[in-house]
Structure formats: structure tokens, C-alpha cells
Write an enzyme that holds these catalytic residues in place. Structure first.
Site, PDB file in Angstrom:
ATOM      1  N   ASP A   8       4.539  -2.434  -2.650  1.00 32.05           N
ATOM      2  CA  ASP A   8       3.830  -1.157  -2.550  1.00 32.05           C
ATOM      3  C   ASP A   8       4.136  -0.545  -1.184  1.00 32.05           C
ATOM      4  O   ASP A   8       3.769  -1.114  -0.145  1.00 32.05           O
ATOM      5  CB  ASP A   8       2.320  -1.396  -2.713  1.00 32.05           C
ATOM      6  CG  ASP A   8       1.531  -0.111  -2.909  1.00 32.05           C
ATOM      7  OD1 ASP A   8       2.170   0.965  -2.986  1.00 32.05           O
ATOM      8  OD2 ASP A   8       0.300  -0.179  -2.989  1.00 32.05           O
ATOM      9  N   ASP A 102       6.799   4.820  -5.305  1.00 28.40           N
ATOM     10  CA  ASP A 102       6.474   3.984  -4.154  1.00 28.40           C
ATOM     11  C   ASP A 102       6.003   2.572  -4.485  1.00 28.40           C
ATOM     12  O   ASP A 102       5.566   1.850  -3.587  1.00 28.40           O
ATOM     13  CB  ASP A 102       5.422   4.672  -3.281  1.00 28.40           C
ATOM     14  CG  ASP A 102       4.128   4.939  -4.030  1.00 28.40           C
ATOM     15  OD1 ASP A 102       4.121   4.837  -5.263  1.00 28.40           O
ATOM     16  OD2 ASP A 102       3.117   5.254  -3.369  1.00 28.40           O
ATOM     17  N   GLU A 103       6.080   2.153  -5.738  1.00 27.35           N
ATOM     18  CA  GLU A 103       5.686   0.781  -6.043  1.00 27.35           C
ATOM     19  C   GLU A 103       6.419   0.261  -7.275  1.00 27.35           C
ATOM     20  O   GLU A 103       6.832   1.025  -8.143  1.00 27.35           O
ATOM     21  CB  GLU A 103       4.174   0.653  -6.231  1.00 27.35           C
ATOM     22  CG  GLU A 103       3.595   1.440  -7.371  1.00 27.35           C
ATOM     23  CD  GLU A 103       2.100   1.178  -7.561  1.00 27.35           C
ATOM     24  OE1 GLU A 103       1.658   0.007  -7.435  1.00 27.35           O
ATOM     25  OE2 GLU A 103       1.375   2.146  -7.840  1.00 27.35           O
TER      26      GLU A 103
END
Length: 354
Positions: A8, A102-103
Site C-alpha cells: 500500500d 496505489d495498492e
């Protein structure tokens, strides 16, 4: 026994802005929205100290943090960096399941560098991300996706946390019920009403009790609290829709004022579809009114659509389908029923030391 890593990125959008614009470093910034209208998409850690977070209005964010700096969203830049990060992931495993820019989940049970420790592998991946992007990431490591995701929040920012197989039972029993994935505020409060405050309390309830009071999710809770979460990392998730939307500085009060806006949105959406060689049969018009209520209107045709003119014509037809309820603050167009193949992927399960 699988070995799953959840990566993350730390305050991704805001961190990218601070990376590209050094004068923003160390300052409270909000990405998206402004102090008059709009919604915050991301906040820097400096802003989060004041209670600023994603999904709150720009007006409230400015009230919480008077020195807050608003910056516009730059999705092309975020996608560019996200692509670099995913390239790093694929150097270690092909079993990568992106959740957003983003993850992502990584199944490293078998990996390309023959590293037996998922913990050491997560450390190396985070170091690589920083070396190549100058951005920090946090990681969670455990035996399934649920536990890995929970673990990634424990040492943020720029840290990691491992829940080893022998720690799973104790960890879950001590975990506050609000930390369980899928337990939102409403479900949490309902759990409280049944004297369920921790994983240990949840584990004491029978499958019948949980299904009776919480429906089908109750059976999921019964399994999860026992460390059972069999969902594999899915590297080939099928994209279901593509959408583009605009929030306006001033509310629009008539369909006539919205035609030009729709045409621009249709052009942007068409460009996104063509970039990925996609087209769809269902066009949906999204309307957000001044009181923040949402309305959608859809039409499904026989042929796949991707051109700006075709999308605009259908969106315009949907706009005039019925009268507007109020002035409009946001319009969006999405395309679904895409021309993509349905694929399934199977994760390999082997046992290694953590």
C-alpha cells in the site's frame, strides 16, 4: 499455506505531488476539490493530523485545516508512477492483483527470486520502490489476503508488519471488530449490540447465529475469524467498466448548459477506451445533484461503442430521458458490457517458512 503480501503506497497522490513540487513538502495538502466545492481525493500526512481525509468536502477540509493547500488531480502522472511500481512487482511474481493505482496483492508462495521469506521479500520490494520512485510504501504479510491487508495498516507510513501462521489465531482474537474487513460502522454497531467487540467475541458465536443476524456475510465472518480466507490473488481481473466524470465549479440548471460538458466528457472517455482497445454496449449517464443525491440512466445497445460521437449521442439521449430533479454539480459517462475476454486465474498453494 500461501504467502501473501499487500503493498500500500503511503498517501500516494499527495506524495506524488510533494515529490514533483518540492515547495509542497512538509505542508498540509489536499488533492482534488477546493475550499468552495468538490471532494478531497487524497490528503498528505501533514493534513491528516488535522482530520483531513479522502471523501470529505473541500469546505470541511479547509475548516479543519485553514492552512490547507489544494492541488488538482493529475491522473496521468499517478498512472505513470503506478506502472513503474507494478513493473517492480512483476520482477518477483506473476501473481499480482492490483486493487487501485496505489495498492496490490502479491502471492509470493513461489517467486522469481527463490526467496523463502515473504517478510524479507516485502522489505526488498519496498526498498526497490523507494529507489526507483522516491516514494515510500507500507506492506502487510500473512497467509491470506484479508490478514495481509489488515497487517499493512499496522506500521504506516513506510513500515511493514508480518502475521506469521503461528500468530494468526491470537492476532485475530485480539483484533477489534471494527478492524475486520467488511465491517463498516453500521455492522460494527450491530456487532456491539450483540456483545461482539473483538475477534474472540466473534469466534464464540456459532455459524448459525452469525448467519441469522448478519445474513450471508455472517458466514464469511465465521470463517475469517478462524483464519480461513480462500480467495486467491487474481492477476487477471476482468475490467467491467470505464468511466469519466466532471464536477463543475457552478451548478448547472438546464440540460442546454450540459450539452457542451457532455461532449467533452465523451471525448475524454473515448480516448481512454481507445488507449486500451476497449468498447462497450452499455452507456450509463451519472448525475449528481446539488444536494449530493445520485441518479443513473443507462442504455444497452446491440453494437460495441467507443467513438466520442456515439457516446455523446447516447449520453445526450439519456440526459433528455426525463426532467432534472434539481441543479447539477457533476456529470459522468461510463461504458460497461466491455469487449473483454472472461479469464480466470488460479493461485498455486505451497508451504514455506515465513
Amino acid at each position: 499455506m500461501r504467502k501473501i503480501i499487500h503493498i500500500d503506497m503511503d498517501a500516494f497522490y499527495a506524495s506524488v505531488e510533494q515529490l514533483d513540487f518540492p515547495d509542497l513538502r512538509g505542508k498540509p495538502i489536499a488533492v482534488g476539490g477546493n475550499e468552495v466545492r468538490g471532494v478531497v481525493s487524497a490528503a498528505s500526512y501533514e493534513a491528516r493530523k488535522f482530520g483531513v481525509r479522502s471523501a470529505i468536502s473541500g469546505v470541511l477540509a479547509k475548516r479543519l485545516c485553514p492552512q490547507l493547500i489544494f492541488v488538482p488531480l493529475r491522473f496521468d502522472r499517478y498512472r505513470e508512477i503506478s506502472a513503474k511500481i507494478r513493473e517492480i512487482f512483476f520482477q518477483y511474481t506473476d501473481l499480482v492483483e492490483p486493487l487501485s493505482l496505489d495498492e496490490a496483492y502479491l502471492d509470493v508462495t513461489q517467486n522469481k527470486v527463490n526467496q523463502g521469506s515473504a517478510t524479507l521479500l516485502a522489505t526488498e520490494i519496498r526498498q526497490r520502490i523507494f529507489q526507483e520512485t522516491q516514494l515510500t510504501a507500507s506492506a502487510g504479510i500473512s497467509i491470506n489476503k484479508f490478514l495481509a491487508k489488515v497487517a499493512s495498516d499496522y506500521n504506516k507510513p513506510n513500515g511493514q508488519f508480518t502475521i506469521a501462521p503461528e500468530q494468526v489465531e491470537t492476532f485475530l482474537e485480539e483484533l477489534p471488530i471494527g478492524k475486520f474487513y467488511g465491517v463498516g460502522k453500521v455492522t460494527r454497531d450491530k456487532m456491539y449490540s450483540h456483545q461482539i467487540f473483538t475477534g474472540k467475541d466473534l469466534k464464540a458465536k456459532s455459524a448459525e447465529f452469525l448467519e441469522t443476524h448478519f445474513g450471508k456475510p455472517g458466514l464469511d465472518y465465521y470463517k475469517i475469524v478462524r483464519g480461513i480466507h480462500e480467495s486467491p490473488v487474481m492477476p487477471e481481473r476482468t475490467q467491467k467498466s470505464v468511466a469519466t466524470e466532471h464536477t463543475f465549479e457552478t451548478n448547472l440548471t438546464s440540460e442546454l448548459f450540459m450539452i457542451d460538458k457532455l461532449e467533452v466528457i465523451a471525448k475524454e472517455l473515448s480516448a481512454r477506451l481507445k488507449k486500451h482497445d476497449l468498447a462497450g454496449k452499455t452507456v450509463t449517464l451519472k448525475i449528481k445533484y446539488s444536494d449530493f443525491t445520485l441518479q443513473t440512466r443507462s442504455k444497452t445497445g446491440v453494437h460495441f461503442l467507443s467513438t466520442a460521437s456515439a457516446l455523446f449521442q447516447v449520453a445526450k439521449e439519456l440526459l433528455y430521458q426525463e426532467r432534472l430533479r434539481d441543479s447539477v454539480r457533476l456529470l459522468g459517462i461510463s461504458v460497461s458490457n466491455l469487449n473483454v475476454d472472461q479469464k480466470k486465474s488460479v493461485g498455486i498453494q505451497l508451504k514455506f517458512d515465513f
